[in-house]
Design a protein around this motif. Sequence first.
Motif, short mmCIF file in Angstrom:
data_model
loop_
_atom_site.label_atom_id
_atom_site.label_comp_id
_atom_site.label_asym_id
_atom_site.label_seq_id
_atom_site.Cartn_x
_atom_site.Cartn_y
_atom_site.Cartn_z
N THR A 100 -6.88 0.05 7.47
CA THR A 100 -6.97 -0.61 6.17
C THR A 100 -6.07 -1.85 6.14
OG1 THR A 100 -7.31 1.53 5.11
CG2 THR A 100 -6.66 -0.29 3.67
N ASN B 25 -3.25 10.85 -3.42
CA ASN B 25 -4.10 11.87 -4.04
C ASN B 25 -4.52 12.97 -3.09
OD1 ASN B 25 -5.75 9.93 -2.59
ND2 ASN B 25 -7.50 11.04 -3.43
N ASP C 237 0.84 -1.20 0.00
CA ASP C 237 0.00 0.00 0.00
C ASP C 237 0.87 1.25 0.00
OD1 ASP C 237 -2.33 1.43 -0.15
OD2 ASP C 237 -3.04 0.96 1.86
N ASP C 238 0.25 2.39 -0.30
CA ASP C 238 1.01 3.64 -0.33
C ASP C 238 1.46 4.06 1.07
OD1 ASP C 238 -1.62 4.13 0.46
OD2 ASP C 238 -1.98 5.77 -0.95
N ILE C 239 0.56 3.94 2.05
CA ILE C 239 0.86 4.49 3.38
C ILE C 239 0.10 3.74 4.46
CG2 ILE C 239 -0.98 6.25 3.09
CD1 ILE C 239 0.88 8.23 4.58
N LYS D 59 3.33 6.34 8.62
CA LYS D 59 2.98 7.51 9.43
C LYS D 59 2.64 7.01 10.82
CE LYS D 59 0.17 10.75 7.33
NZ LYS D 59 -1.17 11.33 7.08
N LEU E 137 1.70 14.47 8.68
CA LEU E 137 1.42 15.48 7.66
C LEU E 137 0.57 14.84 6.59
CD1 LEU E 137 5.00 16.89 6.91
CD2 LEU E 137 3.16 18.09 8.15
N PHE E 138 -0.28 15.62 5.94
CA PHE E 138 -1.03 15.09 4.80
C PHE E 138 -0.16 15.24 3.56
CE2 PHE E 138 -3.97 15.19 1.25
CZ PHE E 138 -4.68 14.03 1.50
N VAL E 139 0.25 14.12 3.00
CA VAL E 139 1.19 14.15 1.88
C VAL E 139 0.53 13.70 0.59
CG1 VAL E 139 3.21 13.82 3.37
CG2 VAL E 139 2.05 11.82 2.38
N ASP F 209 -1.45 4.64 7.91
CA ASP F 209 -1.77 5.82 8.70
C ASP F 209 -2.39 5.35 10.02
OD1 ASP F 209 -2.32 8.45 9.40
OD2 ASP F 209 -4.08 8.62 8.12
N THR F 210 -3.71 5.24 10.08
CA THR F 210 -4.32 4.67 11.30
C THR F 210 -4.01 3.17 11.41
OG1 THR F 210 -6.39 4.08 10.20
CG2 THR F 210 -6.25 6.29 11.17
N GLY F 211 -3.78 2.54 10.26
CA GLY F 211 -3.51 1.11 10.24
C GLY F 211 -4.77 0.27 10.02
P1 5GP Z 1 -5.25 3.96 7.13
O1 5GP Z 1 -5.69 5.11 8.00
O2 5GP Z 1 -6.32 2.93 7.03
O3 5GP Z 1 -3.94 3.40 7.63
O4 5GP Z 1 -4.96 4.53 5.71
C1 5GP Z 1 -5.94 4.46 4.71
C2 5GP Z 1 -5.65 5.28 3.51
O5 5GP Z 1 -5.71 6.66 3.82
C3 5GP Z 1 -4.28 5.12 2.83
O6 5GP Z 1 -4.19 3.97 2.03
C4 5GP Z 1 -4.28 6.38 1.99
O7 5GP Z 1 -5.00 6.16 0.80
C5 5GP Z 1 -5.01 7.39 2.87
N1 5GP Z 1 -4.04 8.29 3.53
C6 5GP Z 1 -3.56 8.22 4.77
N2 5GP Z 1 -2.68 9.22 5.00
C7 5GP Z 1 -2.62 9.93 3.85
C8 5GP Z 1 -1.87 11.09 3.44
O8 5GP Z 1 -1.07 11.71 4.15
N3 5GP Z 1 -2.08 11.52 2.16
C9 5GP Z 1 -2.96 10.91 1.29
N4 5GP Z 1 -3.06 11.42 0.08
N5 5GP Z 1 -3.66 9.81 1.65
C10 5GP Z 1 -3.49 9.34 2.92
#
Ligand code: 5GP
Length: 174
Positions: A106, A158, A98-100, A130, A150-152, A102-104
């Motif tokens: 997904t 995207n 996956d790209d990132i 993150k 940070l929102f990247v 974040d909360t974990g």
């Molecule tokens: P999760 O919170 O479930 O770990 O992340 C879910 C999704 O949120 C990521 O796959 C990504 O698409 C989106 N996301 C989380 N942080 C960022 C960010 O900083 N920038 C963007 N563009 N998407 C993010």
Amino acid sequence: MNDKKINILISKDQINERIEQLGTEISKDYLGKKLYVLSLLRGSFIYTADLVRQITVPTKIGFMTTSSYGDDEESKGLVNIVNDIPDNISGFDVLIVDDIVDTGLTMDFVVNHAKSLGAASVKTCVLLNKVERRKVEISPDYYCFEIPDLFVVGYGLNYGDYYRNIPYIFNWED
Ligand code: 5GP
Ligand code: MG
């Protein structure tokens, strides 16, 4: 957003260098295994395309799309399958890309999903980690870069359906 100054956090060269290293590491770790790269759309399509070209062991590649609900429900951990894995992954060593993280939420959901489908092993590989925003205890087995809260955007990530094609990772200055 358009009139704000952008800040390049990770350059194209830095990304390429790390992906080469990870590809080498993954190729060693999956020697003799049945690697199935499970790429989560849409965010990871560019990362996956670059990463798999650095992997030298036989590799199957499939895509899956999930969506998460709004903020309120996100905290309850609800993740939705929009398009499921197109193959039978039973007995495969699944590497979720996956790209990132974040909360974990997904990644946690997809890991459990792959396990429930009989994967022989399940590991995770992301471009960005993150760590500060984690809601579930999950740390990626492989990642390229750790970033602050940070929102990247860019390199697959995207903002409002745009910017995925930008070849580096950036954010907008406040
Ligand atoms: P999760 O919170 O479930 O770990 O992340 C879910 C999704 O949120 C990521 O796959 C990504 O698409 C989106 N996301 C989380 N942080 C960022 C960010 O900083 N920038 C963007 N563009 N998407 C993010
Ligand atoms: Mg995503």
